[in-house]
Scaffold this motif. Structure first.
Motif, PDB file in Angstrom:
ATOM      1  N   UNK A   4       0.827  -1.214   0.000  1.00  0.00           N
ATOM      2  CA  UNK A   4       0.000   0.000   0.000  1.00  0.00           C
ATOM      3  C   UNK A   4       0.854   1.254   0.000  1.00  0.00           C
ATOM      4  N   UNK A   7       1.956   1.931  -3.482  1.00  0.00           N
ATOM      5  CA  UNK A   7       0.870   2.492  -4.292  1.00  0.00           C
ATOM      6  C   UNK A   7       0.663   3.960  -3.937  1.00  0.00           C
ATOM      7  N   UNK A  14       2.943  10.593  -9.192  1.00  0.00           N
ATOM      8  CA  UNK A  14       2.310  10.864 -10.489  1.00  0.00           C
ATOM      9  C   UNK A  14       1.652  12.237 -10.470  1.00  0.00           C
ATOM     10  N   UNK A  15       0.964  12.544  -9.366  1.00  0.00           N
ATOM     11  CA  UNK A  15       0.294  13.848  -9.302  1.00  0.00           C
ATOM     12  C   UNK A  15       1.294  14.998  -9.209  1.00  0.00           C
ATOM     13  N   UNK A  17       4.147  14.994 -10.630  1.00  0.00           N
ATOM     14  CA  UNK A  17       4.603  15.171 -12.017  1.00  0.00           C
ATOM     15  C   UNK A  17       3.623  15.992 -12.827  1.00  0.00           C
ATOM     16  N   UNK A  18       2.334  15.680 -12.678  1.00  0.00           N
ATOM     17  CA  UNK A  18       1.320  16.449 -13.407  1.00  0.00           C
ATOM     18  C   UNK A  18       1.367  17.911 -13.000  1.00  0.00           C
ATOM     19  N   UNK A  21       4.252  19.695 -14.817  1.00  0.00           N
ATOM     20  CA  UNK A  21       4.058  19.995 -16.244  1.00  0.00           C
ATOM     21  C   UNK A  21       3.003  21.074 -16.455  1.00  0.00           C
ATOM     22  N   UNK A  22       1.955  21.072 -15.618  1.00  0.00           N
ATOM     23  CA  UNK A  22       0.917  22.088 -15.863  1.00  0.00           C
ATOM     24  C   UNK A  22       1.456  23.471 -15.546  1.00  0.00           C
ATOM     25  N   UNK A  25       3.228  24.550 -18.515  1.00  0.00           N
ATOM     26  CA  UNK A  25       2.286  24.828 -19.606  1.00  0.00           C
ATOM     27  C   UNK A  25       1.920  26.306 -19.668  1.00  0.00           C
ATOM     28  N   UNK A  27       3.692  28.825 -18.404  1.00  0.00           N
ATOM     29  CA  UNK A  27       4.809  29.758 -18.442  1.00  0.00           C
ATOM     30  C   UNK A  27       5.049  30.215 -19.874  1.00  0.00           C
ATOM     31  N   UNK A  28       5.689  31.379 -20.050  1.00  0.00           N
ATOM     32  CA  UNK A  28       5.907  31.857 -21.415  1.00  0.00           C
ATOM     33  C   UNK A  28       6.837  30.948 -22.211  1.00  0.00           C
ATOM     34  N   UNK A  29       6.679  31.043 -23.508  1.00  0.00           N
ATOM     35  CA  UNK A  29       7.474  30.229 -24.426  1.00  0.00           C
ATOM     36  C   UNK A  29       8.936  30.664 -24.361  1.00  0.00           C
ATOM     37  N   UNK A  30       9.853  29.713 -24.424  1.00  0.00           N
ATOM     38  CA  UNK A  30      11.265  30.088 -24.339  1.00  0.00           C
ATOM     39  C   UNK A  30      12.000  29.956 -25.671  1.00  0.00           C
ATOM     40  N   UNK A  31      11.384  29.280 -26.642  1.00  0.00           N
ATOM     41  CA  UNK A  31      12.116  29.057 -27.885  1.00  0.00           C
ATOM     42  C   UNK A  31      12.127  30.331 -28.731  1.00  0.00           C
ATOM     43  N   UNK A  33      11.759  31.991 -32.304  1.00  0.00           N
ATOM     44  CA  UNK A  33      11.090  31.624 -33.555  1.00  0.00           C
ATOM     45  C   UNK A  33      12.024  31.949 -34.702  1.00  0.00           C
TER      46      UNK A  33
END
Ligand code: SF4
Ligand code: SF4
Lengths: 145, 331
Positions: A4, A7, A14-15, A17-18, A21-22, A25, A27-31, A33
């Motif tokens: 247990x 588990x 897992x949460x 990790x989520x 990533x969110x 998601x 945050x401003x773009x870093x690449x 163009x």
């Protein structure tokens, strides 16, 4: 109990990790163009070499000593010069760099006493043929004027 | 022509359009989502915000030659993509998008969806087998064992849910969850549902990911180990149809989760009107979560996938079934 526990910690991770990533998601773009925007290269970026400008005369600083040509381990550089009436020393007539073989080692830049060559910041180097990479650096210097 | 026939035709066209549009734009959502999770922009050149990208992809796929390699089984190879797509589209027939918005209100709707869901695995198997390609066959073997492993907990949690709702009619299941967010099966605070439903929801959601072959359970494709898995030999529209089928399955999975646990077209608060909008919001939220999960977790080892199912999900769903049965008996 270990079952247990595993588990529980597993599900929790897992949460977590989520959650990470969110956050990314939103945050401003870093690449960058790329074709639409470019970044200026850092001061120590090594592009192919180019002739530096003599601020007094507006021309190049090369004395056609041929040291760079000798120093280059790959034989990329061809330097030619000629004597001219009323000018002390030689005048540079040809400075050709075969960039296809250049390893950007910097031996040429180091061996040049009058600092007549330096690394450029040019990295947009797409071309249709091999010949496009044999640069006439003298012409390049004049075009940049 | 009588009204019933017109209605069915309208729904047929509507469902196919809905499935195709979703398949196309889920690719866009996936790519945009992936990009932003990695702090990139994603498709942006074709049309505003890259919105015409799916169209361009579609045109590209259609103009590509449909190669049938030597040595494949010509019949299996060709019907496999269709076998994946058709069951998914069939399942749309009984999905109640709104209170009166379902092509057919079938009493055994839930059973029908599960029946068709098992067929689409067969499509993958046949396609992979017909390709006569070792990567494809390995992928197929994995997909089958994965699907067998995950269908059991999925059905067990669904059975527990059906015991509480005592109907397999999807519209009926949604109707029972009316009157606010606290009546949804997910967190139902009444005596008629067992307190384990949040866990049931987690199990169901996990198995739904596995059944639709989504990351971290994407054994069907597993591009880093098996080239393109079951799709290795497919090109052009054969691949396109496979892809559409996959995405249609995701839509079905998300719709089913919405219906069973999140109250379908019921509004979250009693004073807001029920409408199809709620259904779409919930469904797309689930789809977003699916994309979100894909770009968070790496694909796990195959043994771990089976372990997860046989050692954790199945015991838990069995426990859930027994607790639910006891709960319903006592209260
Ligand atoms: S950087 Fe090195 S290889 Fe390139 S031209 Fe100079 S000496 Fe030759
Ligand atoms: S570039 Fe420098 S090293 Fe090369 S020939 Fe000119 S002065 Fe000499």
């Amino acid at each position: 109990m270990a079952y247990f526990n595993e588990i529980f910690t597993g599900t929790k991770s897992l949460f977590v990790g989520l959650g990470i990533t969110i956050k990314e998601f939103f945050k401003p773009v870093v690449t960058v163009q790329y074709p639409h925007e470019t970044i200026t290269m850092s001061a120590r970026f090594r592009g192919h070499i180019e002739l530096t400008r003599d601020l007094d005369t507006g021309g190049n600083k090369c004395i056609v000593c041929g040291m760079c040509q000798k120093a280059c381990p790959s034989g990329c550089i061809t330097v030619e010069g000629e004597k001219r009436e009323g000018v002390k020393g030689k005048v540079l007539t040809v400075y050709r760099l075969d960039f296809t073989k250049c390893s950007l080692c910097g031996m040429c830049v180091e061996s040049c006493k009058p600092s007549a060559i330096d690394f450029s910041k040019d990295y947009n180097l797409a071309g249709p043929s091999r010949e496009a990479y044999v640069f006439d650096l003298l012409k390049r210097l004049e075009e940049q004027r | 022509m009588n009204n019933e026939l017109i209605r069915l035709l309208a729904f047929l066209v509507g469902i196919i359009a809905f499935a195709a549009l979703n398949a196309a734009y889920l690719v866009w959502v996936e790519r945009k989502g992936a990009a932003h999770f990695q702090r990139r922009i994603g498709p942006k050149e074709v049309g505003p915000y890259g919105l015409l990208q799916p169209l361009a992809d579609g045109v590209k796929l259609m103009t590509k030659q449909l190669l049938v390699p030597d040595g494949v089984d010509p019949i299996l190879f060709k019907i496999a993509p269709i076998m994946l797509l058709v069951p998914a589209i069939m399942s749309f027939v009984t999905i109640p998008f709104g209170e009166h918005l379902a092509a057919r209100n079938i009493d055994l709707g839930l059973l029908m969806i599960f029946a068709f869901a098992s067929v689409n695995v067969l499509g993958l198997l046949l396609g992979a087998w017909g390709s006569a390609n070792k990567y494809a066959v390995i992928a197929a073997a994995r997909v089958i064992s994965q699907n067998i492993a995950y269908e059991i907990p999925m059905l067990l949690t669904t059975i527990a849910l059906i015991m509480a709702t005592s109907t397999m009619n999807l519209n009926e299941i949604v109707s029972q969850q009316g009157g606010g967010i606290w009546n949804w099966n997910l967190i139902r605070l009444t005596w008629s549902a067992s307190p384990l439903t949040p866990i049931a929801f987690l199990i169901f959601f996990t198995t739904m990911l596995a059944e639709t072959n989504r990351a971290p359970f994407d054994m069907a494709e597993a591009e880093s180990e098996l080239v393109a898995g079951a799709f290795t030999e497919y090109s052009g529209m054969g691949f396109g149809v496979f892809f559409m089928g996959e995405y249609a399955n995701i839509v079905i999975g998300a719709a089913l989760t919405t219906i069973l646990f999140l109250g379908g077209w019921q509004s979250p608060l009693p004073f807001l009107p029920n409408s199809v909008i709620w259904f779409l919001i919930k469904m797309y939220a689930i789809i977003f979560t699916v994309v979100w999960i894909r770009w968070t977790y790496p694909r796990t080892q195959f043994y771990n996938l089976l372990n997860l199912s046989w050692k954790i999900l199945i015991p838990f769903s069995l426990a859930n079934l027994i607790v639910t049965a006891g709960w319903l008996k006592v209260f």
